[in-house]
Design an enzyme around this catalytic site. Structure first.
Site, PDB file in Angstrom:
ATOM      1  N   ARG A 170     -33.928  11.100  24.454  1.00 14.92           N
ATOM      2  CA  ARG A 170     -34.194  10.040  25.422  1.00 14.92           C
ATOM      3  C   ARG A 170     -33.963  10.454  26.866  1.00 14.92           C
ATOM      4  O   ARG A 170     -34.816  10.237  27.723  1.00 14.92           O
ATOM      5  CB  ARG A 170     -33.293   8.811  25.150  1.00 14.92           C
ATOM      6  N   THR A 171     -32.805  11.022  27.144  1.00  9.11           N
ATOM      7  CA  THR A 171     -32.454  11.254  28.549  1.00  9.11           C
ATOM      8  C   THR A 171     -33.409  12.271  29.167  1.00  9.11           C
ATOM      9  O   THR A 171     -33.963  12.057  30.243  1.00  9.11           O
ATOM     10  CB  THR A 171     -30.991  11.725  28.658  1.00  9.11           C
ATOM     11  N   LYS A 203     -25.966  35.114  29.712  1.00  8.32           N
ATOM     12  CA  LYS A 203     -25.491  36.370  30.314  1.00  8.32           C
ATOM     13  C   LYS A 203     -24.193  36.136  31.084  1.00  8.32           C
ATOM     14  O   LYS A 203     -23.696  37.037  31.750  1.00  8.32           O
ATOM     15  CB  LYS A 203     -26.554  36.920  31.273  1.00  8.32           C
ATOM     16  N   ARG A 237     -27.340  18.029  31.861  1.00  6.06           N
ATOM     17  CA  ARG A 237     -26.478  17.623  30.734  1.00  6.06           C
ATOM     18  C   ARG A 237     -25.703  18.848  30.293  1.00  6.06           C
ATOM     19  O   ARG A 237     -26.263  19.943  30.181  1.00  6.06           O
ATOM     20  CB  ARG A 237     -27.300  17.078  29.571  1.00  6.06           C
ATOM     21  N   HIS A 280     -21.778   9.189  31.353  1.00 11.49           N
ATOM     22  CA  HIS A 280     -23.241   9.227  31.203  1.00 11.49           C
ATOM     23  C   HIS A 280     -23.796   8.113  32.095  1.00 11.49           C
ATOM     24  O   HIS A 280     -24.261   7.073  31.617  1.00 11.49           O
ATOM     25  CB  HIS A 280     -23.592   9.000  29.727  1.00 11.49           C
TER      26      HIS A 280
HETATM   27  N1   CP Z   1     -28.829   7.954  24.942  1.00  8.78           N
HETATM   28  C1   CP Z   1     -28.963   9.296  25.022  1.00  8.78           C
HETATM   29  O1   CP Z   1     -28.304   9.954  25.828  1.00  8.78           O
HETATM   30  O2   CP Z   1     -29.836   9.847  24.128  1.00  8.78           O
HETATM   31  P1   CP Z   1     -30.210  11.387  24.059  1.00  8.78           P
HETATM   32  O3   CP Z   1     -28.949  12.135  23.628  1.00  8.78           O
HETATM   33  O4   CP Z   1     -31.316  11.498  23.084  1.00  8.78           O
HETATM   34  O5   CP Z   1     -30.595  11.824  25.441  1.00  8.78           O
END
Ligand code: CP
Length: 358
Positions: A54-55, A83, A104, A132
């Site tokens: 999703r993100t 590396k 991320r 998040h």
């Molecule tokens: N909600 C969310 O962060 O989903 P993903 O891990 O698929 O990005």
């Protein structure tokens, strides 16, 4: 225009700025053609050191729908991280190529470090079990769309409250709205971290900790289900024991209010039975779609900024962070345990908090 240069934690945005983002997201949703070239000529760097559906895809869709382009990686094994390149150097490099970074990372505080070395805005797309913030924007925008408000909500948070970064960010963001209360549903092993329980007490936000969904479902406006975060467990047997601790099914939904909504940041494993998907109160797939519109609003607003932070050399503090998941234990980074109250110290990167004993 936003006052912040980057979005690393929920409090980087004021309540008023979040309202502005809602307005912009609503307009984008209703008049998409008006925005189809809004980011023409701009480039987003997506640095995903951890899996995501999703993100990453909603950020990439958002940038594409705004007429911008995307470069990046979804497999750190294909990047120079293998590396030994540091997060700081990677951020410096990508800021030489792109206009905005979305990161991320499994290490807590990694996006914060990136923002200290980048000349372009950095968006935290999830750092370990810490924060998040764009999931939180998605959640708040869902409240705004479904209820027409983000205040006076009783929110039941269920599942892995220890490692669930979406829960941590949501609590911090919601603490700024009137009339909000929480039910915290988890087994003892997966309770909310102490720094957030202390935060709720300091802010005088009503909360109760309970063991069972049945102890909270009848009263709540939102039941926010979460997955037990397999990837954060050091002890795999403990994960096996806890992984199915909560399963929301049609029987339990009978106890909920007519206008209650079920949300989940997704991915789901077994914690919501698929029969619940057909209940009109299930909003989790719609919630994920709203995430794209609010991320479009965020990208546009951050790119309007134009503020260039000055890179400054940080001196290490005498006290060091004891959170083993903090970036400062994986890569050389000045220790930043900063005093935030009398005898209370907090890590700038990961929020690990230490209280001096008398
Ligand atoms: N909600 C969310 O962060 O989903 P993903 O891990 O698929 O990005």
């Amino acid at each position: 225009m936003l006052k912040t240069h980057s979005l690393i934690e929920p409090q980087d945005l004021t309540v008023e700025e979040i309202e502005q983002l809602f307005k912009l997201a609503d307009d984008i949703k209703h008049r998409p053609l008006l925005y189809q070239n809004a980011c023409a000529g701009k480039l987003m760097g997506t640095l995903f050191y951890e899996p995501s559906t999703r993100t990453r895809l909603s950020f990439e869709s958002a940038m594409n729908r705004l007429g911008g382009r995307v470069v990046g990686f979804s497999d750190p094994g294909s990047s120079s991280a293998t590396k030994g390149e540091t997060v700081a150097d990677t951020a410096r490099m990508v800021s030489a190529y792109a206009d905005i970074i979305v990161m991320r990372h499994p290490w807590e505080g990694a996006p914060k470090v990136a923002s200290l070395y980048s000349d372009i805005p950095v968006i935290n797309a999830g750092d370990g079990g810490h924060n998040h913030p764009t999931q939180t924007l998605t959640d708040l925008y869902t409240f705004h769309t479904v209820f027409g408000r983000t205040d006076h909500l009783n929110i039941a948070l269920c599942g892995d409250l220890k490692f669930g970064r979406t829960v941590h960010s949501l609590i911090q963001a919601m603490s700024r709205y009137e009339g909000v209360s929480f039910s915290l549903i988890s087994p003892p092993e997966l309770r909310l971290p102490d720094y957030l329980l202390d935060f709720l007490k300091e802010k005088q936000i009503p909360y109760k900790e309970v063991d069972r969904i049945e102890d909270a479902i009848a009263d709540c406006d939102v039941l926010y289900m979460t997955r037990v975060q397999q990837e954060r467990f050091a002890d795999k047997e403990e994960y096996e024991r806890l992984k199915d601790c909560y399963i929301l099914d049609a029987e339990k939904m009978k106890l909920a209010k007519e206008n209650m909504v079920v949300m989940h940041p997704l991915p789901r494993v077994k914690e919501i039975s698929t029969e619940v998907d057909y209940d009109p109160r299930a909003k989790y797939f719609r919630q994920a779609r709203y995430g794209m519109f609010i991320r479009m609003a965020l990208i546009l607003s951050l790119l309007e900024g134009g503020y260039q932070p000055k890179q400054t050399r940080l001196e290490s503090t005498a006290r060091s962070c004891k959170n083993p998941r903090c970036i400062c234990h994986f890569q050389e980074q000045p220790q930043q345990m900063l005093q935030v109250g009398e005898g209370v110290y907090r890590c700038l990167y990961c929020d690990y908090t230490e209280k001096e004993t008398q």
